[in-house]
Design a protein around this motif. Sequence first.
Motif, PDB file in Angstrom:
ATOM      1  N   ARG A  12      64.520 -13.525  25.628  1.00  0.00           N
ATOM      2  CA  ARG A  12      63.368 -12.934  26.329  1.00  0.00           C
ATOM      3  C   ARG A  12      63.857 -12.974  27.705  1.00  0.00           C
ATOM      4  O   ARG A  12      64.446 -13.887  28.425  1.00  0.00           O
ATOM      5  N   GLU A  72      61.717 -12.250  31.371  1.00  0.00           N
ATOM      6  CA  GLU A  72      60.457 -12.033  32.002  1.00  0.00           C
ATOM      7  C   GLU A  72      60.852 -11.299  33.510  1.00  0.00           C
ATOM      8  O   GLU A  72      61.579 -11.857  34.099  1.00  0.00           O
ATOM      9  N   THR A 115      59.241  -9.934  36.994  1.00  0.00           N
ATOM     10  CA  THR A 115      57.923  -9.737  37.860  1.00  0.00           C
ATOM     11  C   THR A 115      58.502  -9.129  39.016  1.00  0.00           C
ATOM     12  O   THR A 115      59.593  -9.240  39.503  1.00  0.00           O
ATOM     13  N   THR A 134      53.874  -8.888  36.134  1.00  0.00           N
ATOM     14  CA  THR A 134      55.002  -9.344  34.974  1.00  0.00           C
ATOM     15  C   THR A 134      55.061  -8.866  33.680  1.00  0.00           C
ATOM     16  O   THR A 134      54.110  -8.486  33.270  1.00  0.00           O
ATOM     17  N   HIS A 135      56.209  -8.378  33.093  1.00  0.00           N
ATOM     18  CA  HIS A 135      56.596  -7.711  31.869  1.00  0.00           C
ATOM     19  C   HIS A 135      57.484  -8.777  31.212  1.00  0.00           C
ATOM     20  O   HIS A 135      58.392  -9.230  31.735  1.00  0.00           O
ATOM     21  N   GLU A 136      57.060  -8.892  29.901  1.00  0.00           N
ATOM     22  CA  GLU A 136      58.002  -9.530  28.872  1.00  0.00           C
ATOM     23  C   GLU A 136      58.829  -8.543  27.973  1.00  0.00           C
ATOM     24  O   GLU A 136      58.124  -7.781  27.386  1.00  0.00           O
TER      25      GLU A 136
END
Length: 326
Positions: free
Chosen positions: A60, A62, A64, A204-206
């Motif tokens: 994963r 993350e 930003t 922020t994107h995941e």
Amino acid sequence: FGGAFANGSLAGAPREVVVEEAGPVRAVVKIAGAHKDKTGGESLGYVVRVCAWAGQPFARVEHTFIASQDTPRTLKLDEVSLRLPLDIPADAVVTFGGQDGKAVPAAVKDGPASVLQDGVVPAAKGKTGSHDFKVLCAGKPVAQGAEAGGWVNVSAGRQGVFAGVRHFWQNFPKGIEVSSRGVSIQLVPPRAAPFQFYAGQAKTHEVFFDFSGDAAAAQQRWRAFEGWPLLFADPAWIAATEALGPFAPRDAKAFPAYENQVEDVYSLYSQSTLASQKAGGALGLMNFGDKGGDGGYNNLETALGEGMMIQFFRSGDRRFLDYADA
């Protein structure tokens, strides 16, 4: 396939690389620096956290991006992307997530394949916005709809890569492009007009990556990633620790008036936000996750999210967590 993960050709060398967690099951690496513009200036900072699990083929990420207070008041972003440089053969099987989770086949033999989710936020109270997506192969549309699934799977023999962006269509504009040079996760995709971002803002994107080469297993893990599987302690135990301050677990018999009021407030906010999302107002990179409706926004004031999280810890009711998380 060949290549390695990179966070974009226009990203400057990281100023900081820190191992934040190094447990027996999960590791988290923080990478911080600044994106460079075409002149070499560093007006947009970034913080990337890569979370990986022992013995697992997925990660994963993350990401930003941050416009600090000392940047120009308005930043015009041509593109912000995570690029996965890979040697993808012309006969690779490419599949995008389309409307209602349906798979949309594509190919890269004649040029890049991509999905672009875009939309229009209403400019004034009472107006209605819109959003839609297109899947393109070598610039030609092969599918379209309202809400893209936000994922891609690329397979070549026994090798493959899966990538997906959580809350993809809700955070338009968004894009994913596959070419012979790799996969590009377009957090801000290139468009006819630059995207305007403002000093003091951050986003922020995941992003989920799976390198197993097993498309079906990757899809299952992606669905779990989207939905956040939870192991949750008993609210009474959480309250007894006082780690989050003093609060009482939910008890409709002991506090009927208060618990009814909590439900009323949740219904008010969730219904107004849903109505605004349907009208297009509480959607888009700048607005999704905010409380919309009633002619304005909550401006991401922290009290609402904090209140929802307190109710989640009091009750274990996932509705509150999902509202705060968005």
